[in-house]
Design a protein around this motif. Structure first.
Motif, PDB file in Angstrom:
ATOM      1  N   ALA A  88     -44.688  23.247 -33.535  1.00  0.00           N
ATOM      2  CA  ALA A  88     -45.516  24.313 -34.101  1.00  0.00           C
ATOM      3  C   ALA A  88     -46.833  23.800 -34.686  1.00  0.00           C
ATOM      4  N   GLY A  89     -46.872  22.541 -35.080  1.00  0.00           N
ATOM      5  CA  GLY A  89     -48.059  22.035 -35.773  1.00  0.00           C
ATOM      6  C   GLY A  89     -48.645  20.812 -35.110  1.00  0.00           C
ATOM      7  N   LYS A  90     -49.690  20.293 -35.734  1.00  0.00           N
ATOM      8  CA  LYS A  90     -50.373  19.100 -35.243  1.00  0.00           C
ATOM      9  C   LYS A  90     -49.714  17.851 -35.831  1.00  0.00           C
ATOM     10  N   VAL A  91     -49.626  16.804 -35.018  1.00  0.00           N
ATOM     11  CA  VAL A  91     -49.054  15.538 -35.482  1.00  0.00           C
ATOM     12  C   VAL A  91     -49.806  15.045 -36.713  1.00  0.00           C
ATOM     13  N   SER A  92     -51.124  15.227 -36.718  1.00  0.00           N
ATOM     14  CA  SER A  92     -51.948  14.742 -37.829  1.00  0.00           C
ATOM     15  C   SER A  92     -51.635  15.443 -39.147  1.00  0.00           C
ATOM     16  N   GLN A  93     -50.925  16.559 -39.085  1.00  0.00           N
ATOM     17  CA  GLN A  93     -50.479  17.235 -40.306  1.00  0.00           C
ATOM     18  C   GLN A  93     -48.981  17.062 -40.531  1.00  0.00           C
ATOM     19  N   VAL A  94     -48.195  17.216 -39.476  1.00  0.00           N
ATOM     20  CA  VAL A  94     -46.738  17.147 -39.607  1.00  0.00           C
ATOM     21  C   VAL A  94     -46.286  15.764 -40.078  1.00  0.00           C
ATOM     22  N   ALA A  95     -46.787  14.707 -39.454  1.00  0.00           N
ATOM     23  CA  ALA A  95     -46.338  13.353 -39.798  1.00  0.00           C
ATOM     24  C   ALA A  95     -46.611  13.009 -41.266  1.00  0.00           C
ATOM     25  N   PRO A  96     -47.823  13.265 -41.782  1.00  0.00           N
ATOM     26  CA  PRO A  96     -48.036  12.965 -43.206  1.00  0.00           C
ATOM     27  C   PRO A  96     -47.178  13.823 -44.146  1.00  0.00           C
ATOM     28  N   VAL A  97     -46.998  15.092 -43.809  1.00  0.00           N
ATOM     29  CA  VAL A  97     -46.169  15.951 -44.667  1.00  0.00           C
ATOM     30  C   VAL A  97     -44.727  15.466 -44.640  1.00  0.00           C
ATOM     31  N   ASP A  98     -44.257  15.038 -43.478  1.00  0.00           N
ATOM     32  CA  ASP A  98     -42.908  14.490 -43.357  1.00  0.00           C
ATOM     33  C   ASP A  98     -42.724  13.290 -44.288  1.00  0.00           C
ATOM     34  N   LYS A  99     -43.777  12.572 -44.531  1.00  0.00           N
ATOM     35  CA  LYS A  99     -43.686  11.367 -45.358  1.00  0.00           C
ATOM     36  C   LYS A  99     -43.580  11.663 -46.851  1.00  0.00           C
ATOM     37  N   ILE A 100     -43.580  12.936 -47.224  1.00  0.00           N
ATOM     38  CA  ILE A 100     -43.263  13.237 -48.625  1.00  0.00           C
ATOM     39  C   ILE A 100     -41.818  12.811 -48.909  1.00  0.00           C
ATOM     40  N   SER A 101     -41.085  12.540 -47.834  1.00  0.00           N
ATOM     41  CA  SER A 101     -39.732  12.013 -47.997  1.00  0.00           C
ATOM     42  C   SER A 101     -39.753  10.720 -48.803  1.00  0.00           C
ATOM     43  N   PHE A 123     -47.281   6.952 -60.672  1.00  0.00           N
ATOM     44  CA  PHE A 123     -48.618   7.356 -60.222  1.00  0.00           C
ATOM     45  C   PHE A 123     -48.677   7.398 -58.693  1.00  0.00           C
ATOM     46  N   GLY A 124     -48.076   6.406 -58.048  1.00  0.00           N
ATOM     47  CA  GLY A 124     -48.035   6.371 -56.586  1.00  0.00           C
ATOM     48  C   GLY A 124     -47.309   7.576 -56.005  1.00  0.00           C
ATOM     49  N   VAL A 125     -46.180   7.930 -56.613  1.00  0.00           N
ATOM     50  CA  VAL A 125     -45.418   9.104 -56.164  1.00  0.00           C
ATOM     51  C   VAL A 125     -46.260  10.375 -56.312  1.00  0.00           C
ATOM     52  N   LEU A 126     -46.963  10.488 -57.430  1.00  0.00           N
ATOM     53  CA  LEU A 126     -47.828  11.650 -57.649  1.00  0.00           C
ATOM     54  C   LEU A 126     -48.962  11.698 -56.623  1.00  0.00           C
ATOM     55  N   LEU A 127     -49.482  10.540 -56.251  1.00  0.00           N
ATOM     56  CA  LEU A 127     -50.519  10.495 -55.216  1.00  0.00           C
ATOM     57  C   LEU A 127     -49.965  10.946 -53.855  1.00  0.00           C
ATOM     58  N   ILE A 128     -48.752  10.512 -53.548  1.00  0.00           N
ATOM     59  CA  ILE A 128     -48.126  10.930 -52.284  1.00  0.00           C
ATOM     60  C   ILE A 128     -47.946  12.443 -52.259  1.00  0.00           C
ATOM     61  N   ILE A 129     -47.447  12.988 -53.352  1.00  0.00           N
ATOM     62  CA  ILE A 129     -47.244  14.442 -53.436  1.00  0.00           C
ATOM     63  C   ILE A 129     -48.584  15.166 -53.331  1.00  0.00           C
ATOM     64  N   SER A 130     -49.600  14.662 -54.024  1.00  0.00           N
ATOM     65  CA  SER A 130     -50.936  15.269 -53.958  1.00  0.00           C
ATOM     66  C   SER A 130     -51.492  15.208 -52.542  1.00  0.00           C
ATOM     67  N   GLY A 131     -51.345  14.052 -51.901  1.00  0.00           N
ATOM     68  CA  GLY A 131     -51.821  13.911 -50.525  1.00  0.00           C
ATOM     69  C   GLY A 131     -51.101  14.845 -49.567  1.00  0.00           C
ATOM     70  N   THR A 132     -49.820  15.038 -49.783  1.00  0.00           N
ATOM     71  CA  THR A 132     -49.054  15.960 -48.945  1.00  0.00           C
ATOM     72  C   THR A 132     -49.577  17.380 -49.073  1.00  0.00           C
ATOM     73  N   ILE A 133     -49.835  17.779 -50.304  1.00  0.00           N
ATOM     74  CA  ILE A 133     -50.374  19.123 -50.535  1.00  0.00           C
ATOM     75  C   ILE A 133     -51.726  19.282 -49.838  1.00  0.00           C
ATOM     76  N   LEU A 134     -52.568  18.240 -49.926  1.00  0.00           N
ATOM     77  CA  LEU A 134     -53.869  18.296 -49.240  1.00  0.00           C
ATOM     78  C   LEU A 134     -53.697  18.397 -47.727  1.00  0.00           C
ATOM     79  N   MET A 135     -52.714  17.675 -47.160  1.00  0.00           N
ATOM     80  CA  MET A 135     -52.496  17.717 -45.707  1.00  0.00           C
ATOM     81  C   MET A 135     -51.998  19.098 -45.259  1.00  0.00           C
ATOM     82  N   ILE A 136     -51.211  19.742 -46.091  1.00  0.00           N
ATOM     83  CA  ILE A 136     -50.699  21.077 -45.739  1.00  0.00           C
ATOM     84  C   ILE A 136     -51.863  22.065 -45.603  1.00  0.00           C
TER      85      ILE A 136
END
Length: 138
Positions: A88-101, A123-136
């Motif tokens: 349903a989506g683009k790899v450039s979005q799905v793969a980074p969002v998947d990495k919120i794991s 802080f790193g975890v918060l950055l990952i979560i923030s980056g995931t939100i930006l990718m969505i």
């Protein structure tokens, strides 16, 4: 040495996303997941037999088996939803969002395994979560 294996894992995970996106075009994602699983099954058992690790089967405890089965169920569900997202989506979005794991795994390791996390780790975890939100929303 662990970080070399982790980098190789990341490389193959990236290739997985690219190859999967190419392979699921006009294909039912559950069928694609089943095919992928058979290949992984053959590869994993091939490695076990090649290394002679089958002799260690008797060392598995009930607890080992329970958690390995739960891990297998979680992996299967992860792949099913990953393939649906890729279709349903683009790899450039799905793969980074998947990495919120990664962030979720850190949080769960603190809760269930009582692992310690440093302020820099938080802080790193918060950055990952923030980056995931930006990718969505990108």
């Amino acid at each position: 040495m662990w970080w070399i294996f982790a980098l190789l894992s990341a490389l193959f995970a990236a290739l997985t996303a690219i190859f999967a996106k190419m392979g699921i075009k006009n294909v039912d994602t559950d069928l694609a997941t089943a095919i992928r699983t058979v290949i992984i099954l053959i590869l994993a058992w091939g490695i076990v037999f090649f290394k002679g690790a089958t002799k260690n089967i008797s060392l598995l405890t009930r607890e080992n088996l329970i958690f390995l089965c739960l891990s297998g169920i979680a992996t299967g569900l992860s792949w099913i939803f990953y393939f649906k997202a890729l279709q349903a989506g683009k790899v450039s979005q799905v793969a980074p969002v998947d990495k919120i794991s990664v962030a979720i795994a850190v949080i769960l390791s603190v809760i269930f395994l009582h692992e310690k996390i440093s302020p820099l780790g938080i802080f790193g975890v918060l950055l990952i979560i923030s980056g995931t939100i930006l990718m969505i929303y990108s």
